[in-house]
Write a protein that holds these residues in place. Structure first.
Motif, PDB file in Angstrom:
ATOM      1  N   PRO A   1     -18.250 161.137  13.459  1.00  0.00           N
ATOM      2  CA  PRO A   1     -18.125 162.665  12.854  1.00  0.00           C
ATOM      3  C   PRO A   1     -16.970 163.533  14.179  1.00  0.00           C
ATOM      4  O   PRO A   1     -16.189 164.041  13.133  1.00  0.00           O
ATOM      5  N   VAL A   2     -16.883 162.974  14.766  1.00  0.00           N
ATOM      6  CA  VAL A   2     -15.375 163.195  15.537  1.00  0.00           C
ATOM      7  C   VAL A   2     -14.039 162.742  14.849  1.00  0.00           C
ATOM      8  O   VAL A   2     -13.293 163.311  14.057  1.00  0.00           O
TER       9      VAL A   2
ATOM     10  N   VAL B   1      -2.134 166.707  19.537  1.00  0.00           N
ATOM     11  CA  VAL B   1      -3.016 166.369  19.998  1.00  0.00           C
ATOM     12  C   VAL B   1      -3.838 168.014  20.602  1.00  0.00           C
ATOM     13  O   VAL B   1      -5.263 167.879  19.973  1.00  0.00           O
ATOM     14  N   ARG B   2      -2.896 169.261  20.834  1.00  0.00           N
ATOM     15  CA  ARG B   2      -3.327 170.297  20.721  1.00  0.00           C
ATOM     16  C   ARG B   2      -4.373 171.097  20.303  1.00  0.00           C
ATOM     17  O   ARG B   2      -5.165 171.090  20.232  1.00  0.00           O
ATOM     18  N   GLU B   3      -3.285 170.403  19.371  1.00  0.00           N
ATOM     19  CA  GLU B   3      -4.085 171.562  17.609  1.00  0.00           C
ATOM     20  C   GLU B   3      -5.137 170.850  17.465  1.00  0.00           C
ATOM     21  O   GLU B   3      -6.263 171.713  17.039  1.00  0.00           O
ATOM     22  N   LEU B   4      -5.538 169.620  17.561  1.00  0.00           N
ATOM     23  CA  LEU B   4      -6.733 168.607  17.520  1.00  0.00           C
ATOM     24  C   LEU B   4      -7.879 169.313  18.363  1.00  0.00           C
ATOM     25  O   LEU B   4      -9.020 169.520  17.819  1.00  0.00           O
ATOM     26  N   LEU B   5      -7.495 169.828  19.441  1.00  0.00           N
ATOM     27  CA  LEU B   5      -8.279 169.883  19.674  1.00  0.00           C
ATOM     28  C   LEU B   5      -8.888 171.818  19.475  1.00  0.00           C
ATOM     29  O   LEU B   5     -10.241 171.544  20.330  1.00  0.00           O
ATOM     30  N   ASP B   6      -8.178 172.473  19.464  1.00  0.00           N
ATOM     31  CA  ASP B   6      -8.376 173.592  18.599  1.00  0.00           C
ATOM     32  C   ASP B   6      -9.281 174.135  17.173  1.00  0.00           C
ATOM     33  O   ASP B   6     -10.018 174.740  17.380  1.00  0.00           O
ATOM     34  N   GLU B   7      -9.018 172.274  17.072  1.00  0.00           N
ATOM     35  CA  GLU B   7     -10.070 172.669  16.096  1.00  0.00           C
ATOM     36  C   GLU B   7     -11.387 171.686  15.427  1.00  0.00           C
ATOM     37  O   GLU B   7     -12.270 172.018  15.459  1.00  0.00           O
ATOM     38  N   ILE B   8     -11.226 171.391  16.972  1.00  0.00           N
ATOM     39  CA  ILE B   8     -13.111 169.996  17.267  1.00  0.00           C
ATOM     40  C   ILE B   8     -13.234 170.478  18.576  1.00  0.00           C
ATOM     41  O   ILE B   8     -12.308 170.390  19.928  1.00  0.00           O
ATOM     42  N   ALA B   9     -14.477 171.055  18.162  1.00  0.00           N
ATOM     43  CA  ALA B   9     -14.865 171.355  19.408  1.00  0.00           C
ATOM     44  C   ALA B   9     -15.742 170.316  20.624  1.00  0.00           C
ATOM     45  O   ALA B   9     -16.912 169.490  20.804  1.00  0.00           O
ATOM     46  N   VAL B  10     -14.353 169.191  21.130  1.00  0.00           N
ATOM     47  CA  VAL B  10     -15.202 168.773  21.886  1.00  0.00           C
ATOM     48  C   VAL B  10     -13.825 167.821  23.322  1.00  0.00           C
ATOM     49  O   VAL B  10     -12.710 168.681  23.050  1.00  0.00           O
TER      50      VAL B  10
ATOM     51  N   PRO C   1     -11.240 167.050  26.384  1.00  0.00           N
ATOM     52  CA  PRO C   1     -10.624 165.952  25.679  1.00  0.00           C
ATOM     53  C   PRO C   1     -10.398 164.937  25.251  1.00  0.00           C
ATOM     54  O   PRO C   1      -9.907 163.839  24.437  1.00  0.00           O
ATOM     55  N   SER C   2     -11.075 164.353  26.171  1.00  0.00           N
ATOM     56  CA  SER C   2     -11.273 162.447  26.708  1.00  0.00           C
ATOM     57  C   SER C   2     -11.906 162.209  25.947  1.00  0.00           C
ATOM     58  O   SER C   2     -12.049 161.421  25.488  1.00  0.00           O
ATOM     59  N   ASN C   3     -13.225 162.796  25.227  1.00  0.00           N
ATOM     60  CA  ASN C   3     -13.925 161.914  23.897  1.00  0.00           C
ATOM     61  C   ASN C   3     -12.944 161.898  22.816  1.00  0.00           C
ATOM     62  O   ASN C   3     -12.681 161.158  21.548  1.00  0.00           O
ATOM     63  N   LEU C   4     -11.510 163.556  22.108  1.00  0.00           N
ATOM     64  CA  LEU C   4     -10.806 163.125  21.202  1.00  0.00           C
ATOM     65  C   LEU C   4      -9.453 161.733  22.006  1.00  0.00           C
ATOM     66  O   LEU C   4      -9.602 161.002  20.838  1.00  0.00           O
ATOM     67  N   SER C   5      -9.470 161.959  22.980  1.00  0.00           N
ATOM     68  CA  SER C   5      -8.437 160.250  23.082  1.00  0.00           C
ATOM     69  C   SER C   5      -8.996 159.820  22.643  1.00  0.00           C
ATOM     70  O   SER C   5      -8.428 158.745  22.598  1.00  0.00           O
ATOM     71  N   HIS C   6     -10.423 159.628  23.148  1.00  0.00           N
ATOM     72  CA  HIS C   6     -11.050 157.800  23.228  1.00  0.00           C
ATOM     73  C   HIS C   6     -10.867 157.556  21.595  1.00  0.00           C
ATOM     74  O   HIS C   6     -10.917 156.578  20.961  1.00  0.00           O
ATOM     75  N   GLN C   7     -11.645 158.956  20.657  1.00  0.00           N
ATOM     76  CA  GLN C   7     -11.338 158.623  19.116  1.00  0.00           C
ATOM     77  C   GLN C   7     -10.197 158.508  18.615  1.00  0.00           C
ATOM     78  O   GLN C   7     -10.151 157.297  17.392  1.00  0.00           O
ATOM     79  N   LEU C   8      -9.271 158.472  19.250  1.00  0.00           N
ATOM     80  CA  LEU C   8      -8.002 158.450  18.336  1.00  0.00           C
ATOM     81  C   LEU C   8      -7.530 156.944  19.054  1.00  0.00           C
ATOM     82  O   LEU C   8      -7.190 156.475  18.404  1.00  0.00           O
ATOM     83  N   GLY C   9      -7.684 157.017  19.763  1.00  0.00           N
ATOM     84  CA  GLY C   9      -7.180 155.255  20.371  1.00  0.00           C
ATOM     85  C   GLY C   9      -8.040 154.604  19.502  1.00  0.00           C
ATOM     86  O   GLY C   9      -7.345 153.698  19.354  1.00  0.00           O
TER      87      GLY C   9
END
Length: 116
Positions: free
Chosen positions: A19-20, A35-44, A46-54
């Motif tokens: 889903p992320v 990345v900051r904008e993505l974090l503002d839009e997705i409630a996860v 930062p480490s989870n978002l970083s992993h998914q972006l990777g």
């Protein structure tokens, strides 16, 4: 020996199967984002978002660049945005079909007991 194309397609869809990652791709379909904008839009976290972006970056689905101290992500090509729009259309049609079935189930058939 290269794996068959159907296996490569399955792997591609497996990569998309989080889903992320889907939400990231939807957001990037509107253009590059920090990345900051993505974090503002997705409630996860930062480490989870970083992993998914990777995961998406290693698969070649997104690309990243630096803008000063910020990391900016973008889709690697327009086809992924097209795929996200196609998925929306397919899901819309599936839901319409379910709605039609629900409407049909709500219609009396004459064989139900009558409430008194």
């Amino acid at each position: 020996m290269q794996p068959p194309l159907y296996e490569r397609k399955a792997e591609f869809f497996r990569i998309l199967g989080h889903p992320v990652r889907i939400r990231v791709l939807e957001l990037l379909g509107d253009g590059p984002r920090q990345v900051r904008e993505l974090l503002d839009e997705i409630a996860v976290e930062p480490s989870n978002l970083s992993h998914q972006l990777g995961v998406l970056r290693r698969a070649g689905i997104v690309v990243s660049t630096r803008d000063g101290t910020a990391v900016v992500y973008a889709l690697a090509g327009p086809d992924v945005a097209d795929l996200m729009r196609a998925a929306r259309r397919i899901l819309t049609e599936m839901i319409k079909g379910q709605s039609s079935l629900l409407d049909a189930l709500r219609q009396p058939t004459g064989d139900e007991p009558v409430a008194v």
